[in-house]
Design a protein around this motif. Structure first.
Motif, PDB file in Angstrom:
ATOM      1  N   THR A   1     123.709  68.814  93.843  1.00 51.70           N
ATOM      2  CA  THR A   1     124.626  67.973  94.634  1.00 51.70           C
ATOM      3  C   THR A   1     125.140  68.745  95.842  1.00 51.70           C
ATOM      4  OG1 THR A   1     125.294  66.805  92.629  1.00 51.70           O
ATOM      5  CG2 THR A   1     126.728  66.584  94.544  1.00 51.70           C
ATOM      6  N   SER A   2     125.496  70.012  95.628  1.00 56.93           N
ATOM      7  CA  SER A   2     125.938  70.846  96.744  1.00 56.93           C
ATOM      8  C   SER A   2     124.846  70.957  97.796  1.00 56.93           C
ATOM      9  CB  SER A   2     126.320  72.237  96.237  1.00 56.93           C
ATOM     10  OG  SER A   2     126.622  73.097  97.320  1.00 56.93           O
ATOM     11  N   TYR A   3     123.639  71.237  97.364  1.00 55.46           N
ATOM     12  CA  TYR A   3     122.494  71.349  98.282  1.00 55.46           C
ATOM     13  C   TYR A   3     122.333  70.071  99.113  1.00 55.46           C
ATOM     14  CZ  TYR A   3     117.576  70.698  99.544  1.00 55.46           C
ATOM     15  OH  TYR A   3     116.415  70.392 100.203  1.00 55.46           O
ATOM     16  N   ASN A   4     122.318  68.931  98.447  1.00 57.17           N
ATOM     17  CA  ASN A   4     122.077  67.663  99.148  1.00 57.17           C
ATOM     18  C   ASN A   4     123.198  67.329 100.133  1.00 57.17           C
ATOM     19  OD1 ASN A   4     119.580  66.947  97.960  1.00 57.17           O
ATOM     20  ND2 ASN A   4     120.627  66.256  96.106  1.00 57.17           N
ATOM     21  N   LYS A   5     124.441  67.504  99.695  1.00 54.84           N
ATOM     22  CA  LYS A   5     125.570  67.126 100.554  1.00 54.84           C
ATOM     23  C   LYS A   5     125.752  68.100 101.723  1.00 54.84           C
ATOM     24  CE  LYS A   5     128.241  64.344  97.302  1.00 54.84           C
ATOM     25  NZ  LYS A   5     129.581  64.100  96.707  1.00 54.84           N
ATOM     26  N   VAL A   6     125.548  69.384 101.450  1.00 55.78           N
ATOM     27  CA  VAL A   6     125.656  70.363 102.539  1.00 55.78           C
ATOM     28  C   VAL A   6     124.527  70.168 103.548  1.00 55.78           C
ATOM     29  CG1 VAL A   6     125.476  72.825 103.094  1.00 55.78           C
ATOM     30  CG2 VAL A   6     126.953  72.073 101.221  1.00 55.78           C
ATOM     31  N   LYS A   7     123.321  69.914 103.070  1.00 56.37           N
ATOM     32  CA  LYS A   7     122.188  69.691 103.976  1.00 56.37           C
ATOM     33  C   LYS A   7     122.437  68.472 104.863  1.00 56.37           C
ATOM     34  CE  LYS A   7     117.141  69.594 104.031  1.00 56.37           C
ATOM     35  NZ  LYS A   7     115.913  69.626 103.194  1.00 56.37           N
ATOM     36  N   GLU A   8     123.002  67.440 104.263  1.00 59.78           N
ATOM     37  CA  GLU A   8     123.320  66.226 105.032  1.00 59.78           C
ATOM     38  C   GLU A   8     124.344  66.538 106.127  1.00 59.78           C
ATOM     39  OE1 GLU A   8     125.394  61.847 104.224  1.00 59.78           O
ATOM     40  OE2 GLU A   8     124.664  63.038 102.526  1.00 59.78           O
TER      41      GLU A   8
ATOM     42  N   VAL B   1     127.827  77.659  96.419  1.00 57.32           N
ATOM     43  CA  VAL B   1     127.281  78.466  97.514  1.00 57.32           C
ATOM     44  C   VAL B   1     125.771  78.668  97.378  1.00 57.32           C
ATOM     45  CG1 VAL B   1     129.431  79.620  98.130  1.00 57.32           C
ATOM     46  CG2 VAL B   1     127.952  80.630  96.374  1.00 57.32           C
ATOM     47  N   ALA B   2     125.265  78.654  96.140  1.00 52.75           N
ATOM     48  CA  ALA B   2     123.812  78.768  95.967  1.00 52.75           C
ATOM     49  C   ALA B   2     123.122  77.515  96.496  1.00 52.75           C
ATOM     50  CB  ALA B   2     123.466  78.986  94.497  1.00 52.75           C
ATOM     51  N   GLY B   3     123.676  76.341  96.207  1.00 53.89           N
ATOM     52  CA  GLY B   3     123.125  75.101  96.758  1.00 53.89           C
ATOM     53  C   GLY B   3     123.219  75.064  98.264  1.00 53.89           C
ATOM     54  N   ALA B   4     124.351  75.522  98.792  1.00 56.26           N
ATOM     55  CA  ALA B   4     124.535  75.560 100.247  1.00 56.26           C
ATOM     56  C   ALA B   4     123.565  76.529 100.896  1.00 56.26           C
ATOM     57  CB  ALA B   4     125.975  75.959 100.573  1.00 56.26           C
ATOM     58  N   ALA B   5     123.333  77.675 100.260  1.00 50.38           N
ATOM     59  CA  ALA B   5     122.420  78.677 100.818  1.00 50.38           C
ATOM     60  C   ALA B   5     121.000  78.143 100.918  1.00 50.38           C
ATOM     61  CB  ALA B   5     122.447  79.936  99.959  1.00 50.38           C
ATOM     62  N   LEU B   6     120.562  77.413  99.908  1.00 50.15           N
ATOM     63  CA  LEU B   6     119.224  76.830  99.953  1.00 50.15           C
ATOM     64  C   LEU B   6     119.111  75.838 101.102  1.00 50.15           C
ATOM     65  CD1 LEU B   6     116.406  76.444  98.775  1.00 50.15           C
ATOM     66  CD2 LEU B   6     117.378  74.780  97.159  1.00 50.15           C
ATOM     67  N   ALA B   7     120.138  75.027 101.290  1.00 44.87           N
ATOM     68  CA  ALA B   7     120.128  74.064 102.401  1.00 44.87           C
ATOM     69  C   ALA B   7     120.081  74.792 103.746  1.00 44.87           C
ATOM     70  CB  ALA B   7     121.367  73.173 102.321  1.00 44.87           C
ATOM     71  N   VAL B   8     120.865  75.831 103.878  1.00 40.72           N
ATOM     72  CA  VAL B   8     120.899  76.613 105.118  1.00 40.72           C
ATOM     73  C   VAL B   8     119.534  77.231 105.410  1.00 40.72           C
ATOM     74  CG1 VAL B   8     121.820  78.761 106.101  1.00 40.72           C
ATOM     75  CG2 VAL B   8     123.379  77.074 105.134  1.00 40.72           C
ATOM     76  N   GLU B   9     118.902  77.789 104.394  1.00 41.29           N
ATOM     77  CA  GLU B   9     117.593  78.411 104.592  1.00 41.29           C
ATOM     78  C   GLU B   9     116.533  77.382 104.964  1.00 41.29           C
ATOM     79  OE1 GLU B   9     117.987  82.406 101.787  1.00 41.29           O
ATOM     80  OE2 GLU B   9     116.650  80.787 101.160  1.00 41.29           O
ATOM     81  N   GLU B  10     116.549  76.252 104.303  1.00 45.07           N
ATOM     82  CA  GLU B  10     115.542  75.222 104.596  1.00 45.07           C
ATOM     83  C   GLU B  10     115.662  74.690 106.021  1.00 45.07           C
ATOM     84  OE1 GLU B  10     115.399  72.090 101.746  1.00 45.07           O
ATOM     85  OE2 GLU B  10     114.545  73.365 100.176  1.00 45.07           O
ATOM     86  N   LEU B  11     116.875  74.690 106.534  1.00 51.26           N
ATOM     87  CA  LEU B  11     117.097  74.199 107.898  1.00 51.26           C
ATOM     88  C   LEU B  11     116.949  75.303 108.949  1.00 51.26           C
ATOM     89  CD1 LEU B  11     120.137  71.840 107.209  1.00 51.26           C
ATOM     90  CD2 LEU B  11     117.807  71.143 107.768  1.00 51.26           C
ATOM     91  N   GLY B  12     116.567  76.497 108.505  1.00 48.32           N
ATOM     92  CA  GLY B  12     116.379  77.604 109.435  1.00 48.32           C
ATOM     93  C   GLY B  12     117.666  78.128 110.034  1.00 48.32           C
ATOM     94  N   LEU B  13     118.768  78.013 109.268  1.00 48.82           N
ATOM     95  CA  LEU B  13     120.081  78.395 109.792  1.00 48.82           C
ATOM     96  C   LEU B  13     120.637  79.664 109.146  1.00 48.82           C
ATOM     97  CD1 LEU B  13     121.691  74.825 109.911  1.00 48.82           C
ATOM     98  CD2 LEU B  13     120.808  76.160 111.846  1.00 48.82           C
TER      99      LEU B  13
END
Length: 336
Positions: free
Chosen positions: A205-212, A231-243
């Protein structure tokens, strides 16, 4: 022969007295075996609370107290309340609880106390229907130290996100509210983007909402996470977006969950207190209350970080938080 007999009898008496003293000490240490104490976490299915279960089991083994772990597998206030209802019907001596929703638990904890059950909470310093709450530290101070970190590494500029496990999770909201207050005072060029993001203590949920949120707003410079998986979910989103490296991340987590992101620099810092020690501290405090011991500031529960407690109202505060960065992430002491 007579002398030898007297000597033998004397030795026997000495051995018996030593054995009695040892037995008395053991009895004093294990005389609380009759207590039945339940520990109810927010949810049982994540690493944070699985670590707490380790502490509860260790405590039971070390002391002989019947301390056990039970609760819902998902974060849901109604399910947690039902688990406590079941414990009331079982007639346990004490309930130690980490509330998912403090408001959902107030009525059932009132019922527990009316039944003569001692109630100890953790991460819930504002609760009413408890004997005591025990905190690893002052929650406002903990929240501020995340914003101090994020403010410094962003140069005090840009928008940021807050994540919380639940909008009714008392400790999470105390952390981010204190962080925002500090930001407004110390880093006026920073600004919160949107509302607090509710993750239900769920990494996906963290990954999806942070990525959005990151996709919608390229100006986000930082993320402060509260629930252990956030923060682990957020980190994955950040990495996938190249940020990675552009969006700074700090928050509560465990090395076993977020350590790889700390090592590669996507997460600047994680902080935590050892849930196993928090579990032990809750149960030991419950035992002291059941024993009728007078408790107050200076209380030593014999648990690291909970040995010089400060009492404010019904809330005990320890000194038990740990910061982990790239510099100490491989320390075996934090490998849980």
């Amino acid at each position: 022969m007579k002398k030898a007999l007297i000597l033998a009898l004397a030795m026997l008496m000495l051995v018996s007295s030593v054995a009695f003293a040892a037995g008395s000490q053991e009895a004093a240490a294990t005389g609380k075996k009759d207590y039945r104490i339940a520990v109810v976490p927010k949810l049982t299915s994540i690493a944070w609370f699985q670590r707490m279960e380790v502490g509860v089991k260790e405590y039971a083994k070390q002391t002989g107290v019947d301390a056990f772990y039970t609760g819902p597998s998902e974060g849901d206030g109604a399910l947690q309340a039902q688990a406590i209802e079941d414990l009331i019907s079982q007639g346990v001596d004490a309930i130690c609880v980490v509330p998912f929703s403090t408001s959902a638990l107030e009525p059932v904890l009132k019922k527990a106390r009316e039944a003569g059950i001692v109630v100890i909470s953790h991460e819930a310093s504002g609760m009413t229907n408890i004997d005591y709450d025990i905190e690893a530290f002052d929650n406002a101070e903990y929240g501020r130290h995340f914003m101090e970190t994020l403010g410094k590494i962003t140069g005090g500029k840009g928008e940021y996100l807050f994540t919380v496990g639940s909008l009714t999770s008392e400790s999470h909201n105390q952390w981010v509210d204190a962080a925002k207050e500090l930001q407004m005072q110390k880093f006026p060029q920073m600004k919160q983007y949107g509302d607090k993001i509710e993750t239900a203590d769920n990494q996906s949920t963290s990954y999806n909402k942070v990525k959005e949120a990151l996709t919608a707003n390229p100006n986000i410079a930082a993320i402060q996470g509260s629930a252990m998986p956030d923060v682990a979910g957020a980190a994955l989103a950040v990495e996938e977006l190249g940020l990675a490296g552009k969006v700074k991340i700090a928050g509560t987590s465990l090395v076993s969950v977020a350590g790889k992101y700390v090592k590669n620099g996507t997460i600047e810092m994680i902080s935590f207190w050892d849930p196993a020690l928090a579990g032990k501290a809750m149960v030991e405090l419950a035992v002291r209350v059941l024993d009728g011991e007078k408790v107050g500031t200076g209380l030593d529960l014999g648990v690291p970080g909970y040995d010089k407690l400060t009492l404010d109202g019904k809330v005990f505060y320890g000194q038990a938080w740990i910061d982990v960065t790239k510099a100490n992430v491989d320390d075996p002491a934090y490998a849980f």
